[in-house]
Design a protein around this motif. Structure first.
Motif, mmCIF file in Angstrom:
data_model
loop_
_atom_site.group_PDB
_atom_site.id
_atom_site.type_symbol
_atom_site.label_atom_id
_atom_site.label_comp_id
_atom_site.label_asym_id
_atom_site.label_seq_id
_atom_site.Cartn_x
_atom_site.Cartn_y
_atom_site.Cartn_z
ATOM 1 N N ASP A 49 6.825 16.148 41.462
ATOM 2 C CA ASP A 49 7.949 15.516 41.065
ATOM 3 C C ASP A 49 8.305 15.862 39.589
ATOM 4 O O ASP A 49 9.671 15.475 39.060
ATOM 5 C CB ASP A 49 7.972 14.159 41.325
ATOM 6 C CG ASP A 49 7.942 13.917 42.997
ATOM 7 O OD1 ASP A 49 8.275 14.841 43.552
ATOM 8 O OD2 ASP A 49 7.318 12.717 43.518
ATOM 9 N N ALA A 50 7.431 15.875 38.890
ATOM 10 C CA ALA A 50 7.448 16.068 37.224
ATOM 11 C C ALA A 50 7.739 17.326 36.620
ATOM 12 O O ALA A 50 8.395 17.545 35.826
ATOM 13 C CB ALA A 50 6.152 15.359 36.649
ATOM 14 N N LYS A 51 6.934 18.519 37.299
ATOM 15 C CA LYS A 51 7.042 19.841 36.747
ATOM 16 C C LYS A 51 6.592 20.846 37.781
ATOM 17 O O LYS A 51 5.984 20.498 38.837
ATOM 18 C CB LYS A 51 6.553 20.036 35.624
ATOM 19 C CG LYS A 51 4.786 19.600 35.760
ATOM 20 C CD LYS A 51 4.071 19.674 34.380
ATOM 21 C CE LYS A 51 4.499 18.870 33.519
ATOM 22 N NZ LYS A 51 3.830 18.684 32.364
ATOM 23 N N PRO A 52 6.899 22.038 37.780
ATOM 24 C CA PRO A 52 6.492 22.890 38.656
ATOM 25 C C PRO A 52 5.011 22.948 39.062
ATOM 26 O O PRO A 52 4.369 23.066 38.141
ATOM 27 C CB PRO A 52 7.009 24.364 38.178
ATOM 28 C CG PRO A 52 8.074 24.038 37.258
ATOM 29 C CD PRO A 52 7.824 22.604 36.566
ATOM 30 N N ILE A 53 4.623 23.018 40.432
ATOM 31 C CA ILE A 53 3.340 23.221 40.602
ATOM 32 C C ILE A 53 3.199 24.143 41.886
ATOM 33 O O ILE A 53 3.745 24.220 42.655
ATOM 34 C CB ILE A 53 2.545 21.999 41.095
ATOM 35 C CG1 ILE A 53 1.129 22.044 41.406
ATOM 36 C CG2 ILE A 53 3.484 21.124 42.121
ATOM 37 C CD1 ILE A 53 0.333 20.903 41.374
ATOM 38 N N ILE A 54 2.300 25.290 41.516
ATOM 39 C CA ILE A 54 2.071 26.369 42.467
ATOM 40 C C ILE A 54 0.787 26.397 43.041
ATOM 41 O O ILE A 54 -0.072 26.404 42.185
ATOM 42 C CB ILE A 54 2.582 27.904 42.016
ATOM 43 C CG1 ILE A 54 3.820 27.717 41.058
ATOM 44 C CG2 ILE A 54 2.326 28.947 42.843
ATOM 45 C CD1 ILE A 54 5.194 27.314 41.965
ATOM 46 N N VAL A 55 0.654 26.499 44.275
ATOM 47 C CA VAL A 55 -0.687 26.483 44.836
ATOM 48 C C VAL A 55 -1.134 28.193 44.901
ATOM 49 O O VAL A 55 -0.557 28.925 45.412
ATOM 50 C CB VAL A 55 -1.106 25.872 46.062
ATOM 51 C CG1 VAL A 55 -2.325 26.392 46.732
ATOM 52 C CG2 VAL A 55 -1.112 24.366 45.710
ATOM 53 N N SER A 56 -2.474 28.284 44.507
ATOM 54 C CA SER A 56 -3.056 29.865 44.519
ATOM 55 C C SER A 56 -4.310 29.468 45.632
ATOM 56 O O SER A 56 -4.931 28.881 45.188
ATOM 57 C CB SER A 56 -3.458 30.482 43.521
ATOM 58 O OG SER A 56 -4.020 31.711 43.706
ATOM 59 N N ILE A 107 0.729 26.920 30.739
ATOM 60 C CA ILE A 107 0.367 26.754 32.043
ATOM 61 C C ILE A 107 -0.972 26.331 32.402
ATOM 62 O O ILE A 107 -2.006 27.044 32.067
ATOM 63 C CB ILE A 107 1.017 28.045 32.802
ATOM 64 C CG1 ILE A 107 2.454 28.531 32.634
ATOM 65 C CG2 ILE A 107 0.568 28.121 34.240
ATOM 66 C CD1 ILE A 107 2.900 29.675 33.039
ATOM 67 N N ALA A 108 -1.179 25.246 33.047
ATOM 68 C CA ALA A 108 -2.590 24.779 33.125
ATOM 69 C C ALA A 108 -2.806 25.311 34.633
ATOM 70 O O ALA A 108 -2.125 25.394 35.534
ATOM 71 C CB ALA A 108 -2.485 22.972 33.371
ATOM 72 N N ILE A 109 -4.080 25.916 34.686
ATOM 73 C CA ILE A 109 -4.668 26.411 35.907
ATOM 74 C C ILE A 109 -5.794 25.377 36.221
ATOM 75 O O ILE A 109 -6.627 25.037 35.504
ATOM 76 C CB ILE A 109 -5.239 27.605 35.873
ATOM 77 C CG1 ILE A 109 -4.227 28.615 35.492
ATOM 78 C CG2 ILE A 109 -6.042 27.925 37.185
ATOM 79 C CD1 ILE A 109 -4.755 30.130 35.379
ATOM 80 N N ILE A 110 -5.708 24.707 37.371
ATOM 81 C CA ILE A 110 -6.672 23.640 37.659
ATOM 82 C C ILE A 110 -7.154 23.851 39.021
ATOM 83 O O ILE A 110 -6.759 24.256 39.877
ATOM 84 C CB ILE A 110 -5.817 22.397 38.156
ATOM 85 C CG1 ILE A 110 -5.030 21.632 36.786
ATOM 86 C CG2 ILE A 110 -6.773 21.260 38.759
ATOM 87 C CD1 ILE A 110 -4.137 20.557 36.987
ATOM 88 N N ASP A 146 -0.109 36.219 40.437
ATOM 89 C CA ASP A 146 1.024 36.266 40.814
ATOM 90 C C ASP A 146 1.567 34.495 41.102
ATOM 91 O O ASP A 146 2.715 34.181 40.808
ATOM 92 C CB ASP A 146 1.306 36.626 42.260
ATOM 93 C CG ASP A 146 0.807 38.118 42.743
ATOM 94 O OD1 ASP A 146 1.584 38.684 41.926
ATOM 95 O OD2 ASP A 146 0.181 38.490 43.452
ATOM 96 N N ALA A 147 0.522 33.753 41.324
ATOM 97 C CA ALA A 147 0.943 32.281 41.168
ATOM 98 C C ALA A 147 1.315 31.925 39.850
ATOM 99 O O ALA A 147 2.233 31.057 39.696
ATOM 100 C CB ALA A 147 -0.353 31.660 41.527
ATOM 101 N N VAL A 148 0.532 32.415 38.771
ATOM 102 C CA VAL A 148 0.869 32.001 37.406
ATOM 103 C C VAL A 148 2.227 32.571 36.867
ATOM 104 O O VAL A 148 2.963 31.916 36.352
ATOM 105 C CB VAL A 148 -0.143 32.746 36.495
ATOM 106 C CG1 VAL A 148 0.451 32.508 34.784
ATOM 107 C CG2 VAL A 148 -1.407 32.275 36.654
ATOM 108 N N ALA A 149 2.525 33.909 37.406
ATOM 109 C CA ALA A 149 3.898 34.520 37.243
ATOM 110 C C ALA A 149 4.986 33.630 37.877
ATOM 111 O O ALA A 149 6.109 33.088 37.509
ATOM 112 C CB ALA A 149 3.989 35.884 37.692
ATOM 113 N N SER A 150 4.818 33.023 38.988
ATOM 114 C CA SER A 150 5.711 32.299 39.956
ATOM 115 C C SER A 150 5.966 30.883 39.161
ATOM 116 O O SER A 150 7.154 30.516 39.062
ATOM 117 C CB SER A 150 5.055 31.891 41.370
ATOM 118 O OG SER A 150 6.165 31.016 42.061
#
Length: 589
Positions: free
Chosen positions: A374-381, A308-311, A512-516
């Motif tokens: 559009d390619a994979k899940p991305i969650i904003v924290s 999981i990438a954190i940007i 929480d964002a990582v878990a999501s």
């Protein structure tokens, strides 16, 4: 002449030799400082937390920190990422018996403080103690300390508890005296970033929004303290509103602290709690040093190929590369692209801590977020801020998670173009003349006012930017553009308010964002990888040294006026391109 050339040659050789020696010394210092020697933690130790440096999202990559090299402070800083990780590690480290919060001033935003505070609350589930002590409790520092089992203050210390306030510096009077007119083109009733340059006081709309979001922040602040100290929130409001705490003994009377103690007395209590003899030194490890221990949290040994990438996107948004403290559209876009195209990366967490900036640069990043979505899940924290451009780059994500006291929204666009005709003509006696091949060839010339036609052109461009902004938000949040316009207009919201409006999906922190993200990607075993790569000391040493010296000189010369200088400097940045920027910085003492 021969002697002259010999002298010049000797000088050049000396300079070259000196440079080589300095480089070798620098390399040696860096090699020594960056050796990452493992720090051992003695049994019956405490983890000391003293957060006196500004807290960035990530610990700076600076092996010279703490060395005072070349006269710079070299203060050893620790990022939020390592603070949270170290508190988590300490929870299960048998050698750590408790935490000592040793603070006087805390330099962090409210959402950052919230994340650390929640990590401390989680730490207490281990049954270990937390003791807090300070000579000076600012309201932000006390909010963090309030979760401790025991909160102590120096008997002669200072305890601030008076409520929140927000002050804005208005520059119109100074600009009038200089003969400079700020020509404003904006969309958004509440887009008040331009007000300091065209008004002498807050507009009614701005006062309304500040009153609203400041009230939301304060309500959360009182609720958190009330829960930790078991005091009714209304009682806390009355205490602050009437300034009933003016001396340390008042804080004790109203049960906001547990005792008045000097530091030696607190240290003796810590010794008792760790079964340390009074004559022996207390075993402690600083939270920054604790990063170097070989202690790992329960989930640090994961070896999964899934990632999981954190940007990290932190700071003002501009075009170009940027750095670790500013968001460069090119650098962040590359990071998003790299994570999107890497098959090992199953999901992305975009950590946004930004008040906004260039609308063009924001749109460039938004595009990469949309492609990633559009390619994979991305969650904003969201961190302390994710407003204006910060919200722009967030809105295309699968979901958005914010802290209750995150400052967000501010959906609006503006541009400022100065008219300096009076300054040039009347103040300086300077005039201009020239020729042009087209009617609008000199559009943007600061030596004259805009014509009605020119203003209409610029207004049309800003209107289009706002239309794009609200459409992106509407598409990302699955709302109508009319609805987004109704809650947009440049208005600032807190995370607690934004969730009710549909701008945020849930309240929580980066974990929480990582878990999501993991749940969305349907993975349970994964490693975390951070993007973009942090700049090495060799890449940024020269530029950083120059900037540091320049900043020191300006602060020395300008003193308290340095902040005003910074505000004036920001005007020139606003003039380059339409801005999606928050109206001001929120500073709660």
């Amino acid at each position: 002449m021969k002697q002259f050339f010999k002298f010049v040659l000797a000088t050049i050789v000396g300079l070259v030799f000196t440079t080589i020696i300095l480089v070798l010394i620098l390399v040696g210092i860096i090699a020594s400082a960056g050796s990452d020697k493992t720090v051992d933690v003695d049994s019956n130790s405490i983890l000391r937390i003293a957060l006196t440096s500004p807290i960035a999202e990530r610990t700076p990559s600076n092996p010279l920190a703490g060395l005072g090299f070349l006269g710079l402070d070299g203060e050893k800083a620790i990022g939020l990422n390592d603070i949270l990780a170290n508190i988590k590690k300490a929870k299960t480290d048998d050698n750590i018996k408790g935490i000592f919060i040793d603070e006087s001033y805390m330099l962090s935003g409210q959402a950052t403080t919230e994340e650390i505070r929640n990590a401390l609350i989680d730490f207490k589930k281990s049954g270990k103690f937390i003791i807090a002590y300070s000579e000076v409790y600012t309201q932000g520092a006390y909010y963090l300390a309030s979760v401790a089992d025991k909160v102590y203050i120096n008997p002669k210390g200072i305890f601030e508890f008076s409520g929140f306030s927000q002050q804005i510096t208005f520059l119109k009077g100074a600009m009038d005296k200089l003969g400079i007119e700020a020509q404003v083109i904006k969309v958004g009733t509440y887009k008040s970033a331009v007000e300091p340059y065209i008004l002498n006081k807050m507009s009614d709309a701005n006062r309304e929004q500040v009153t609203s979001y400041l009230g939301s922040l304060y309500d959360h602040f009182l609720t958190g303290i009330g829960s930790a100290r078991k005091i009714n929130k209304d009682s806390l409001f009355t205490i602050a509103n009437n300034l009933r705490i003016q001396f340390p003994e008042d804080a004790l009377k109203y049960k906001l602290v547990d005792g008045l103690k000097y530091k030696d007395e607190v240290i003796n209590e810590l010794k008792d709690r760790t079964s340390t003899k009074k004559k022996d030194d207390l075993h402690s490890v600083d939270i920054a040093e604790y990063t170097k221990t070989d202690v790992k949290a329960d989930d640090d040994d994961k070896t999964s190929k899934n990632q999981i990438a954190i940007i990290y996107a932190s700071g003002e948004i501009n075009g170009g590369e940027g750095n670790d403290n500013t968001i460069g559209s090119e650098r962040v876009s590359k990071a998003l692209r790299k994570a999107r195209l890497d098959n090992k990366v199953k999901a992305v967490v975009l950590r946004v801590n930004s008040p906004g900036g260039s609308s063009l640069a924001s749109d460039v990043i938004w595009r990469e977020v949309k492609l990633t979505h559009d390619a994979k899940p991305i969650i904003v924290s969201m961190g302390d801020y994710a407003a204006s451009g910060g919200y722009y780059i967030s809105c295309a994500a699968d979901s958005i998670i914010a802290e209750p006291n995150t400052v967000t929204g501010s959906i609006g666009i503006f541009a400022i173009l100065p008219n300096m005709q009076k300054l040039f003509n009347d103040k300086l006696g300077v005039t201009f003349d020239g020729v042009k091949t087209g009617k609008y060839a000199d559009l943007g010339d600061v030596s004259r006012p805009l014509t009605p036609e020119e203003r209409a052109i610029l207004q049309n461009q800003v209107n289009r930017g706002y239309d794009d902004f609200t459409k992106h938000v509407a598409d990302g949040r699955h709302k109508t553009q009319a609805y987004i316009n109704s809650i947009g207009q440049g208005r600032v919201w807190t995370g607690a308010q934004a969730i009710k409006l549909g701008l945020v999906d849930r309240l929580g922190n980066i974990n929480d964002a990582v878990a999501s993200a993991a749940k969305k990607a349907k993975i349970t075993d994964y490693k975390l990888v951070a993007y973009p790569d942090q700049k090495s000391i060799f890449n940024k040493f020269s530029a950083g040294l120059t900037a540091e010296v320049k900043t020191r000189m300006l602060k020395s010369e300008l003193g308290e006026n340095y902040n005003t200088y910074q505000q004036i400097k920001s005007i020139t940045q606003m003039m380059r391109t339409p801005q999606a920027r928050m109206p001001y910085d929120v500073v709660i003492k």
